[in-house]
Design an enzyme around this catalytic site. Structure first.
Site, short mmCIF file in Angstrom:
data_model
loop_
_atom_site.label_atom_id
_atom_site.label_comp_id
_atom_site.label_asym_id
_atom_site.label_seq_id
_atom_site.Cartn_x
_atom_site.Cartn_y
_atom_site.Cartn_z
N VAL A 11 45.18 28.05 44.34
CA VAL A 11 44.32 27.05 44.76
C VAL A 11 44.37 26.67 46.39
CG1 VAL A 11 43.52 24.47 44.73
CG2 VAL A 11 44.25 25.70 42.56
N CYS A 263 47.08 26.41 33.87
CA CYS A 263 46.48 25.25 33.72
C CYS A 263 46.22 24.51 32.52
CB CYS A 263 44.92 25.13 34.31
SG CYS A 263 45.19 25.70 36.22
#
Ligand code: UDX
Length: 433
Positions: A11, A263
């Site tokens: 990210v 995730c």
């Protein structure tokens, strides 16, 4: 805007490179000096299409740099993004916030003027409050505002997702922070990407709710696939039939071996924990987690059944190891559970993946790696497609059948048509068809 990005993982690196490409001046910080040195040479720590080019371009143009020393860039920044890992805490499945809190303390000590601290890492509801407390306690003079700005990018499509998001969610309680965040995302705003301003806790929950909803959608179609097999229906047609209803939508309705990745597994588990802590249990998500865990094991049983009830001393060829195509990420990949179960049942596993073999070697022992799909199939007793990489979608099936000892193909991503496979003499097993 001057931006410091703390954490150069998936990210952090993608967000940093994209924000630099918007014209901001971005410094990415990471404690791992080897990673920083490699990045400075344009060597990426992850495989993500287009990322190396984007990083190099922005470094060349002087908007993106890498360092292990956060002091100068944090002191100078309009906004500091926290994009460190929030792994599952060992034992209880809560999100482990050690790195977020550690970063907060380090940032606090370097603040010199009003600065926006943005949590981009996926963090449980209330983490923003905690970060605020830590910064105030560490540096009582600091002028700052803590903002939640979750990231919704998908691996393998990360740059496109960042630059063309369905929406940008920004949770804040401070007007000065709103101005800075608006400025940071102005290029996307000009592209008409909807920006949703909301409260910080709401924003934190939006991220978990989105991932839990998507995991539920996948799990729903996986269960429907099982039912299709029993009643003689076709899950692809069911998915299309329901997905054309705008209220449902056709995306994330592909039956598969269970969701994996960095995730969905950790975020669904963490959300269940948060909900229990607050006395508002999320029964649906609890069930989704349990079904998905069980499904990965059941996929191994499906393969064993396709092989006539036993894989003892048989060679099983596995195509695809990463949890999804276009990434080398092996985190919670269904392939791991499937391969471990097959090995336990006595199989010898040979595997091929276009990108993730090096990562796979770190988590899987006793398997042989092949250099391509055909050498993987050579003399194997069955071929199993676990990840739907583009290069597996148009295999020369005649060549695969000729290479295999018996023409058994198990397709856990439904990328081939049962009729075509039957014509080619394949004993073909897929999901829900
Ligand atoms: C996900 C979210 O999509 C993203 O918004 C968030 O920021 C991070 O988590 P990612 O983990 O990169 O992204 O991958 P995604 O494409 O969502 O796939 C997750 C898992 O679901 C994969 O294992 C994939 O194979 C599986 N999946 C997805 C299905 O089995 N069927 C589908 O229809 C879609």
């Amino acid at each position: 805007m001057k931006i410091a990005m703390i954490g150069s993982g998936y990210v952090g690196l993608v967000s940093g490179a994209c924000l630099a490409d918007f014209g901001h001046e971005v410094t990415c910080v990471d404690k791992d000096m080897a990673k920083i040195e490699a990045l400075r040479k344009g060597i990426m720590p992850i495989f993500e299409p287009g990322l190396a080019e984007l990083v190099l371009k922005n470094m060349r143009e002087g908007r993106l740099s890498f360092t292990n020393d956060l002091k100068p860039c944090v002191g100078d920044a309009d906004a500091v993004f926290i994009a460190v890992g929030t792994p599952s805490r060992r034992g209880d499945g809560h999100a482990d916030l050690t790195y977020v809190y550690e970063a907060s303390r380090e940032i606090a000590a370097c603040l010199t003027r009003f600065t926006v601290i943005v949590t981009k890492s996926t963090v449980p509801v209330g983490t923003g409050d905690e970060v605020e407390k830590i910064i105030s306690a560490t540096n009582p003079q600091a002028e700052f505002a803590v903002v939640s700005n979750p990231e919704f990018l998908r691996e393998g499509a990360a740059i496109k997702d960042f630059k063309h998001p369905d929406r940008i969610v920004i949770g804040l309680e401070d007007e000065r922070a709103r101005e800075i965040m608006t400025e940071i995302y102005r290029p996307l705003y000009l592209n008409q990407a909807p920006i949703q301003f909301t409260g910080r806790r709401t924003s934190e929950l939006i991220k978990y709710a989105a991932n839990a909803f998507l995991a539920t959608k996948i799990t729903f179609i996986n269960e429907i696939a099982d039912l299709c097999e029993k009643v003689g229906a076709n899950v692809k047609d069911v998915a299309r039939g329901i997905g054309l209803d705008n209220r449902i939508g056709g995306k994330f309705l592909n039956a598969g071996p269970g969701y994996g990745g960095s995730c969905f597994p950790k975020d669904t588990t963490a959300l269940v924990k948060t909900a229990n802590d607050y006395g508002a249990p999320l029964r649906i998500i609890e069930t989704v987690v349990a079904i998905n865990d069980a499904r990965k094991l059941r996929m191994a049983q499906k393969i064993i059944k396709a092989c006539g009830g036993s894989v003892k001393d048989k060679v099983i060829a596995i195509l695809g190891l990463a949890f999804k195509p276009n990434t080398d990420d092996m985190r919670d990949a269904p392939s791991i559970t499937i391969i471990e179960s097959l090995k336990k049942a006595g199989a010898h596993v040979r595997a091929y993946d276009p990108e993730s073999i090096e990562q796979a070697k770190l988590v899987l022992n006793d398997i042989i790696y092949a250099g391509n799909a055909y050498s993987c199939a050579q003399n194997a007793d069955a071929l199993v497609i676990v990840t739907e990489w583009e290069e597996f979608r148009a295999l020369d099936i005649g060549r695969i059948v000729a290479a295999l000892k018996s023409p058994i193909i198990v397709d856990l991503r439904n990328i081939y048509r049962p009729e075509d496979m039957a014509k080619k003499g394949v004993q073909y097993t897929s999901l829900g068809r």
